[in-house]
Design a protein around this motif. Structure first.
Motif, PDB file in Angstrom:
ATOM      1  N   PRO A 188       0.796  -1.230   0.000  1.00 52.59           N
ATOM      2  CA  PRO A 188       0.000   0.000   0.000  1.00 52.59           C
ATOM      3  C   PRO A 188       0.826   1.276   0.000  1.00 52.59           C
ATOM      4  N   ASP A 189       2.093   1.217   0.381  1.00 58.00           N
ATOM      5  CA  ASP A 189       2.916   2.423   0.462  1.00 58.00           C
ATOM      6  C   ASP A 189       3.744   2.678  -0.794  1.00 58.00           C
ATOM      7  N   ARG A 190       3.538   1.885  -1.826  1.00 60.55           N
ATOM      8  CA  ARG A 190       4.321   2.104  -3.043  1.00 60.55           C
ATOM      9  C   ARG A 190       3.882   3.401  -3.720  1.00 60.55           C
ATOM     10  N   PRO A 191       4.809   4.296  -3.994  1.00 63.43           N
ATOM     11  CA  PRO A 191       4.450   5.548  -4.679  1.00 63.43           C
ATOM     12  C   PRO A 191       3.948   5.276  -6.104  1.00 63.43           C
ATOM     13  N   GLY A 192       3.020   6.108  -6.533  1.00 66.22           N
ATOM     14  CA  GLY A 192       2.537   6.042  -7.906  1.00 66.22           C
ATOM     15  C   GLY A 192       1.271   5.252  -8.106  1.00 66.22           C
ATOM     16  N   LYS A 193       0.843   4.488  -7.097  1.00 63.51           N
ATOM     17  CA  LYS A 193      -0.396   3.730  -7.239  1.00 63.51           C
ATOM     18  C   LYS A 193      -1.593   4.678  -7.184  1.00 63.51           C
ATOM     19  N   LYS A 194      -2.634   4.355  -7.937  1.00 61.23           N
ATOM     20  CA  LYS A 194      -3.835   5.185  -7.934  1.00 61.23           C
ATOM     21  C   LYS A 194      -4.556   5.116  -6.596  1.00 61.23           C
TER      22      LYS A 194
END
Length: 409
Positions: A188-194
């Motif tokens: 859930p903390d990955r940058p760039g996900k919508k």
């Protein structure tokens, strides 16, 4: 991939009752009324540490579902997967300096042996994630084409906002979902996900890790949830009767899988009922691979424990309950098995027709196996104290316990 051999299921006089069972999605009981062929999908193991008693308790619950349905004179179309490619498997293989394919094959073979010993009815289709990849890739491509998926640095993610029914399986709030996603394989903390909750559908190839041809997706391997969706849609179709697994699968696995399927087909629901088994603990904590507090079926078997006693130990707890494995749990099961075998070994006994109906009634009521065991206990106690003159009664009891509880006396 092949399953394990089936044990015979004796036919009982009369006909069983339709199953009323707790549905996680509605939060209450539902009466299942399948057609002539009942359809069930149960999520299988990731084969790097099998089979512990948590596994056994889960598969025992859904074995009971099959037996109840068979007693209603239905056929059962049961499908189970094996997640034979995933991060935990690769991590365990790397830790032990072992080829990941050899590890998966060995643990899957051990799982089959344990299921055979415990007399679990096998699935009609037993499918590994690797062999399902040719069917997974087109589904991911369809989700991309429809706008329900997107690419982030070569990885493909599902957009949970694409499914208006997202959240209807687990009914958790966004914060609870985020915490569980991080705990149970998400990022859930990955940058760039919508959306932080968006799960991965296709992981682009990583250096030194196995990967497969993904056609337009590029080389990589499938995400966890789409694996089960592809297998279930291929073999059962939408709207099958039961999606089953442990309670830790309600979110994210079953929630995400339902949304994948619903976005793909435009139909709802993916499954008519979502049924979840409780967790088994040891020494005050949930039995889990990460904690290392596992009791293995194979270890008990090697120690000389009768698999029928292991099964009775599982049956002594309601499938939805969380409970703890202790030496006393096993000792009680061993004693019960001995009493039952002694009772049915006599040439005659008390009438058993009522017992058959008691066991049927108990199992049709949300798989109340403890109530079914209590009914057999009462018959065995009556046999021990007063006996009887019905020459067919011991055989009826033996066949009932075999057919409905999966215990051979």
């Amino acid at each position: 991939m092949h399953a394990w051999p089936a044990s015979d299921v004796p036919a009982l006089p009369g006909k069983g009752r339709d199953l009323r069972i707790h549905d996680t999605a509605t939060g209450g009981p539902v009466t299942l009324d399948p057609g002539p062929v009942a359809r069930i999908y149960v999520c299988g193991i990731t084969p790097y540490d099998a089979t512990h008693l948590g596994h056994a308790a889960t598969y025992n619950a859904f074995d009971l579902v099959q037996r109840v349905w068979l007693d209603t004179k239905r056929q059962v179309h049961y499908v189970q997967n094996v997640t034979d490619i995933d991060d935990p498997l690769l991590e365990r293989a790397a830790r032990d300096g072992e080829d990941w394919t050899g590890l998966a094959e060995r643990e899957t073979a051990l799982f089959r042996e344990d299921m055979t010993a415990l007399r679990m009815l096998p699935p009609r289709h037993y499918i590994g994630a690797v062999e399902a990849i040719p069917g997974i890739v087109p589904l991911v491509e369809r989700l991309c084409d429809s706008g329900a998926a997107y690419v982030l640095d070569g990885d493909v993610y599902f957009s949970v906002d694409a499914d208006p029914h997202f959240g209807e399986v687990s009914h958790l709030d966004a914060e609870a979902m985020r915490l569980l996603s991080a705990e149970r394989g998400g990022d859930p903390d990955r940058p760039g996900k919508k959306n932080p909750l968006d799960p991965m559908l296709w992981m682009a190839a990583r250096e030194g890790e196995p990967h497969w041809d993904g056609a337009g997706l590029g080389p990589g391997r499938p995400g966890w949830h789409i694996e089960c969706v592809a297998i279930a849609l291929d073999h059962l179709g939408m709207g099958f009767d039961v999606q089953g697994g442990g309670s830790d699968l309600a979110f994210p696995h079953h929630e995400m899988g339902a949304s994948h399927a619903q976005a793909l087909t435009g139909e709802h629901p993916f499954a008519k009922a979502y049924v979840h088994a409780g967790m088994v603990g040891l020494d005050g904590e949930k039995m889990s691979k990460s904690k290392g507090n596992l009791v293995f079926v194979s270890t008990l078997r090697r120690a000389g424990v009768d698999p029928a006693a292991i099964r009775l130990a599982l049956l002594a707890h309601h499938y939805r309950a969380d409970w703890e494995w202790t030496d006393q749990v096993l000792d009680t099961a061993v004693g019960r098995l001995a009493r039952w075998r002694a009772a049915v070994s006599r040439p005659d006994g008390p009438p058993a027709e009522a017992l058959v109906e008691e066991v049927r009634e108990a199992l049709s009521n949300d798989l109340d196996a403890p109530a079914a065991l209590a009914a057999v206990d009462r018959w065995a106690a009556l046999q021990d104290t007063t006996g009887g003159t019905d020459e067919g009664a011991p055989g009826v009891v033996s066949r009932t316990v075999d057919a409905l509880l999966g215990v051979a006396l």
